[in-house]
Design an enzyme around this catalytic site. Structure first.
Site, PDB file in Angstrom:
ATOM      1  N   ASP A   1      19.568  22.714  91.952  1.00  0.00           N
ATOM      2  CA  ASP A   1      19.044  24.081  92.049  1.00  0.00           C
ATOM      3  C   ASP A   1      19.937  25.016  91.228  1.00  0.00           C
ATOM      4  O   ASP A   1      20.652  25.861  91.782  1.00  0.00           O
ATOM      5  CB  ASP A   1      18.994  24.509  93.511  1.00  0.00           C
ATOM      6  CG  ASP A   1      18.292  25.846  93.705  1.00  0.00           C
ATOM      7  OD1 ASP A   1      17.548  26.261  92.796  1.00  0.00           O
ATOM      8  OD2 ASP A   1      18.490  26.474  94.766  1.00  0.00           O
TER       9      ASP A   1
ATOM     10  N   ASP B   1      29.702  23.193  93.765  1.00  0.00           N
ATOM     11  CA  ASP B   1      29.477  24.532  93.241  1.00  0.00           C
ATOM     12  C   ASP B   1      30.775  24.989  92.572  1.00  0.00           C
ATOM     13  O   ASP B   1      31.852  24.468  92.875  1.00  0.00           O
ATOM     14  CB  ASP B   1      29.075  25.500  94.358  1.00  0.00           C
ATOM     15  CG  ASP B   1      28.368  26.732  93.839  1.00  0.00           C
ATOM     16  OD1 ASP B   1      27.122  26.761  93.872  1.00  0.00           O
ATOM     17  OD2 ASP B   1      29.049  27.671  93.393  1.00  0.00           O
ATOM     18  N   SER B   2      30.670  25.968  91.686  1.00  0.00           N
ATOM     19  CA  SER B   2      31.858  26.469  91.001  1.00  0.00           C
ATOM     20  C   SER B   2      32.438  27.703  91.683  1.00  0.00           C
ATOM     21  O   SER B   2      33.323  28.353  91.139  1.00  0.00           O
ATOM     22  CB  SER B   2      31.531  26.789  89.541  1.00  0.00           C
ATOM     23  OG  SER B   2      30.488  27.746  89.461  1.00  0.00           O
TER      24      SER B   2
ATOM     25  N   ARG C   1      13.775  24.186 101.720  1.00  0.00           N
ATOM     26  CA  ARG C   1      14.852  23.631 102.543  1.00  0.00           C
ATOM     27  C   ARG C   1      14.278  22.919 103.769  1.00  0.00           C
ATOM     28  O   ARG C   1      14.747  21.845 104.164  1.00  0.00           O
ATOM     29  CB  ARG C   1      15.831  24.739 102.960  1.00  0.00           C
ATOM     30  CG  ARG C   1      16.700  25.240 101.812  1.00  0.00           C
ATOM     31  CD  ARG C   1      17.775  26.186 102.304  1.00  0.00           C
ATOM     32  NE  ARG C   1      17.253  27.508 102.657  1.00  0.00           N
ATOM     33  CZ  ARG C   1      17.209  28.543 101.843  1.00  0.00           C
ATOM     34  NH1 ARG C   1      17.641  28.432 100.589  1.00  0.00           N
ATOM     35  NH2 ARG C   1      16.740  29.710 102.250  1.00  0.00           N
TER      36      ARG C   1
ATOM     37  N   CYS D   1      14.568  28.298  88.022  1.00  0.00           N
ATOM     38  CA  CYS D   1      14.184  29.680  88.332  1.00  0.00           C
ATOM     39  C   CYS D   1      14.114  30.513  87.054  1.00  0.00           C
ATOM     40  O   CYS D   1      14.095  31.743  87.108  1.00  0.00           O
ATOM     41  CB  CYS D   1      15.161  30.301  89.320  1.00  0.00           C
ATOM     42  SG  CYS D   1      16.862  30.422  88.714  1.00  0.00           S
TER      43      CYS D   1
END
Length: 401
Positions: free
Chosen positions: A304, A250-251, A209, A344
């Site tokens: 991400d 985002d959900s 970040r 990830c």
């Protein structure tokens, strides 16, 4: 002491100090859940002391390769003290840090994050569960933190035959866990220890970040798209770096609400307008397609996503998902634009991920310069003997203009 004896030829990984023994490697022997066992080669020679897990495919996790080292309270005290000394040497300027990172710190299955004055603990293996009271006492003694919250709600525990456990282990029994404020790179973020992802937040992306904020400033990125934004860490970074239009996708509505709160909290300190940030509660893949259809373009995009491939068995399906979102992102970037793309997934290694992203670029008819390879922050270490610990991998790519 109970003994586990390996099949002929299965001792090589332990001789290289890899800390896992899989079920198929064992010839005979065993123990109770979390019990310490002696692990031997087929010829009876000593290989290690480990915690036995009768339900897991990883049947033994090694505590020590030293035949003369006892697995007792003192061992856990030494391991925790050593892990904290290492973090002190890193001199991380944040109240949010990973203090214990499982196998890398000689404590397989234990994750400990510090959020200001509170420790968030995940016990993910049978051996750690068995020694939990000793571990918590050592953590409190070494850190001075008296508030310890357990977040042992990962699906990994099911593979160990362990029930989900959450709640205070020490310091605030009966209380609702207060949120904690952490600082990184000058901005402030609120962490919900009880309900946030993982132990409360994605501390592994802290350095990435910070680098993103610097790159947004360096490349003059004004229009930024943050996908799978969670609570908006990369969005705050973009605004702090000088972006004039940032979209978080985002959900999760609650995560997006927290992202907006983070944007507003840091606006005055960094001199940006909170109205420059917008949130979109939607599916990322569908959103990328719609943005492309609408003719939108961005100067920087962050991808991400959550874990698409928890194991190698899921790698092929995950590869298609990673390729699709990266292909769309390449098409949405302006010439000279910046893409930060992450995985990830333990089932997708760094080489495979690079190939997937390269294939996405070819399909999008876009080429780019590899600005940097990205990984987890240094308080999430990977050891030479345990490369599987390198779960987070990323690429920073500048599209050729």
């Amino acid at each position: 002491m109970k003994t586990v004896r390996l099949r002929e030829g299965k001792e090589r990984s332990l001789q290289r100090r890899h800390p896992w023994v899989f079920q198929g490697s064992i010839d005979k022997g065993g123990g109770d859940t979390g019990e310490t066992v002696r692990v031997e080669a087929a010829d009876g020679s000593f290989l290690g002391w480990g915690a036995f897990s009768p339900r897991s495919q990883i049947r033994v996790r090694i505590w020590s390769f030293d035949e003369h080292e006892r697995v007792d309270e003192a061992l856990f005290q030494r391991r925790i003290a050593a892990a904290l000394r290492y973090r002190q040497r890193l001199a991380i300027a944040s109240k949010g840090q990973r203090l214990i990172h499982g196998e890398a710190d000689g404590l397989p299955g234990l994750i400990v994050d510090r959020y200001d004055d509170t420790l968030s603990v995940q016990c993910l293996a049978a051996g750690i569960e068995r020694w939990k009271p000793v571990i918590v006492a050592a953590l409190v003694a070494e850190t001075g933190c008296t508030r310890v919250y357990e977040r042992s709600d990962s699906s990994v525990r099911q593979l160990e035959g362990l029930a989900v456990k959450t709640g205070w282990l020490q310091g605030a029994e009966g209380e609702a866990p207060a949120e904690r404020t952490i600082d990184e790179h000058g901005w402030q973020l609120q962490v919900d220890i009880a309900h946030g992802h993982k132990t409360g937040y994605y501390l592994d992306q802290r350095d990435n970040r910070g680098r993103f904020a610097a790159w947004v400033r360096q490349f003059g990125a004004k229009r930024v798209l943050n996908c799978y934004s969670y609570t908006g860490g990369f969005s705050v970074a973009a605004l702090a770096g000088g972006a004039s239009e940032v979209s978080s996708v985002d959900s999760s509505g609650p995560a997006l609400a927290r992202a907006q709160a983070h944007v507003e909290r840091n606006a005055a300190a960094f001199g940006y307008d909170p109205a420059a940030h917008r949130t979109l509660d939607a599916d990322v893949n569908a959103t990328l397609r719609q943005l492309l259809k609408d003719g939108r373009r961005f100067d920087a995009i962050v991808l991400d996503p959550p874990k698409f491939a928890p194991s190698a068995a899921h790698a092929e399906r995950a590869a298609r998902a990673y390729k699709d979102i990266n292909r769309l992102a390449f098409k949405l970037l302006s010439p000279g634009g910046l893409l930060l793309s992450f995985s990830c997934s333990g089932g997708v290694n760094a080489d495979l991920f690079h190939k997937i992203v390269a294939g996405a670029g070819i399909d999008a008819q876009v080429d780019g310069h590899l600005l940097a390879r990205l990984e987890a922050a240094p308080d999430h270490p990977t050891t030479v003997a345990f490369p599987e610990g390198e779960y987070l991998k990323g690429l920073a790519i500048v599209v050729k203009g």
